[in-house]
Design an enzyme around this catalytic site. Structure first.
Site, PDB file in Angstrom:
ATOM      1  N   LYS A   1       0.732  -1.381  -0.308  1.00 20.06           N
ATOM      2  CA  LYS A   1       0.077  -0.001   0.000  1.00 20.06           C
ATOM      3  C   LYS A   1       0.771   1.270   0.039  1.00 20.06           C
ATOM      4  O   LYS A   1       2.060   1.195   0.047  1.00 20.06           O
ATOM      5  CB  LYS A   1      -0.922   0.287   1.191  1.00 20.06           C
ATOM      6  CG  LYS A   1      -1.645  -1.218   1.268  1.00 20.06           C
ATOM      7  CD  LYS A   1      -2.680  -1.451   0.320  1.00 20.06           C
ATOM      8  CE  LYS A   1      -3.208  -2.758   0.127  1.00 20.06           C
ATOM      9  NZ  LYS A   1      -4.309  -3.481   0.960  1.00 20.06           N
TER      10      LYS A   1
HETATM   11  C1  LIG Z   1      -5.101  -4.460   1.359  1.00 19.67           C
HETATM   12  C2  LIG Z   1      -6.473  -4.601   1.439  1.00 19.67           C
HETATM   13  C3  LIG Z   1      -7.375  -4.981   2.466  1.00 19.67           C
HETATM   14  C4  LIG Z   1      -6.794  -5.506   3.818  1.00 19.67           C
HETATM   15  O1  LIG Z   1      -5.710  -4.844   4.433  1.00 19.67           O
HETATM   16  P1  LIG Z   1      -4.796  -5.736   5.298  1.00 19.67           P
HETATM   17  O2  LIG Z   1      -4.247  -4.643   5.961  1.00 19.67           O
HETATM   18  O3  LIG Z   1      -3.846  -6.492   4.449  1.00 19.67           O
HETATM   19  O4  LIG Z   1      -5.698  -6.498   6.171  1.00 19.67           O
HETATM   20  C5  LIG Z   1      -8.769  -4.830   2.341  1.00 19.67           C
HETATM   21  N1  LIG Z   1      -9.029  -4.251   1.160  1.00 19.67           N
HETATM   22  C6  LIG Z   1      -8.629  -3.817   0.111  1.00 19.67           C
HETATM   23  C7  LIG Z   1      -9.188  -3.505  -0.948  1.00 19.67           C
HETATM   24  C8  LIG Z   1      -7.150  -4.122   0.470  1.00 19.67           C
HETATM   25  O5  LIG Z   1      -6.412  -3.568  -1.075  1.00 19.67           O
END
Ligand SMILES: *Cc1c(COP(=O)(O)O)cnc(C)c1O
Length: 393
Positions: A189
């Protein structure tokens, strides 16, 4: 061979390392001052009054679903074109997820499909800003008249993405059109804490609830006790069934240090996107995902659409061929209704034809702030070559 370019990766600098080491040498490794510092800085970045840091984006989605009051008998509408966690959080709360198809342009929820999916039982909408492109769905009252109808944005792709509001730009997470927004700090991210997440809101009651649920449902502030009695400063009350979804001070120190660089990271992602757009426009059988009017994407991903069928190419072999040339790619996403678990619940992928079509063409190509212009040119060059020749050899 030149270095491998993954579809996405973190950028960690010496400043981040210093911040983490400082936190490690401090008195508090968890439940300390770095958590609130990170929350305050994050809320300010998004333009929301409140932010609650948690152990992952998924934990944030779970707490947001509970805080929104989702429970058995309730329905929540979300997109099939997302990571499973978006729909899973509805199930965690004991409610039922429903999918509405995406719009072919921004690949977020199509408001017309949402209106069809909404029933009297619908308590929540969970839009996803796919790849960082804001999904502008309109106003809550366009979908439901229920006063308890909630919008929870899955903003995990969208740190720093913006929507025009009058003559200014508003960042996703400001919650001006949503009740809560959820972010993830997984390494792919925009900014990372290893694992981690954040929920932003404008509602003080939601803020208090999120904090309570994050830490076992335990209240430590005496003024808020149900049974104040003879309680001293040592006392605490477990008022509801919560979780341990806390994030550490070590992680928040990293998050703070990363967040300082977020504007730079996002600006670089936008530069890379514009280089890609120039180089890849007009390529036969390849199309780009446009930026919607009145929005600015923050480019968590750079998905392209390739008509593999028309080209007579098999996507997996194509991806393998790119990998052999040092180019990492990924498919975002296998639509959630395709997953065996969701099929067992009765969902059918063919009910979401726009998401299915995109899925058959999708390829996320490398996009991360440390990419150089020459890395971008290399991706384009290899892509051209492979598209031309196919992967017959
Ligand atoms: C990364 C992501 C999540 C989950 O996040 P985590 O921190 O990995 O639990 C949920 N929704 C979307 C769209 C994501 O890209």
């Amino acid at each position: 061979m030149s270095k491998f370019l993954p579809y996405g990766t973190q950028s960690i600098g010496a400043d981040d390392v210093r911040a983490v080491v400082r936190a490690l040498k401090s008195d508090r490794l968890t439940q300390g001052p770095e958590v609130e510092r990170f929350e305050e800085a994050f809320a300010k970045f998004c333009g929301a009054p409140y932010a609650v840091a948690v152990s992952s984006g998924t934990a944030g989605l779970h707490l947001a679903a509970l805080t929104a009051g989702l429970g058995p008998g309730d329905e929540a509408v979300t997109t099939p074109l997302t990571f499973a966690a978006t729909a899973n959080c509805v199930l965690y709360a004991g409610a039922s997820p429903c999918f509405a198809d995406v719009h072919d342009s921004d690949l977020g929820l199509d408001p017309a499909a949402v209106r069809k999916a909404v029933t009297p039982k619908t308590r929540a909408l969970l839009p996803v800003h796919f790849a960082g492109q804001p999904n502008v769905w309109g106003a809550k009252r366009d979908f439901s008249r229920r006063p308890d109808f909630m919008v929870i944005e899955d903003a995990c792709h969208a740190l720093g993405a913006e929507v025009r509001s009058g003559n200014r730009w508003e960042r996703i997470g400001s919650c001006s059109a949503a009740d809560m927004a959820v972010f993830s700090f997984h390494p792919v991210k925009h900014v990372t804490t290893g694992e981690g997440g954040m929920v932003t809101t404008r509602d003080r009651k939601f803020y208090d609830r999120l904090r309570l649920l994050r830490s076992h449902g335990i209240e430590r502030e005496r003024a808020k006790f149900v049974y104040p009695g003879e309680a001293g400063a040592w006392s605490y009350e477990m008022q509801t069934l919560g979780f341990n979804y806390r994030i550490t001070d070590i992680q928040c120190a990293l998050g703070l240090s990363q967040l300082k660089k977020a504007p730079r990271f996002i600006a670089r992602r936008r530069e890379i996107a514009s280089l890609y757009r120039k180089a890849l426009s007009g390529v036969p059988f390849l199309s780009l995902v446009p930026e919607s009017e009145g929005t600015r994407s923050s480019y968590h991903l750079f998905p392209v659409r390739i008509d593999f069928r028309a080209l007579g190419l098999d996507r997996s072999s194509f991806m393998d061929a790119l990998k052999r040339e040092g180019i990492g790619t990924q498919v975002h996403y296998i639509p959630v209704p395709r997953q065996p678990y969701y099929r067992k619940l009765g969902f059918r992928p063919q009910n979401y034809p726009v998401a299915e079509r995109f899925y058959s063409e999708a390829l996320s190509i490398p996009m991360f702030p440390a990419m150089t212009d020459s890395d971008v040119r290399r991706v384009v060059r290899v892509l051209f070559k492979k598209l031309k020749r196919g992967v017959a050899r």
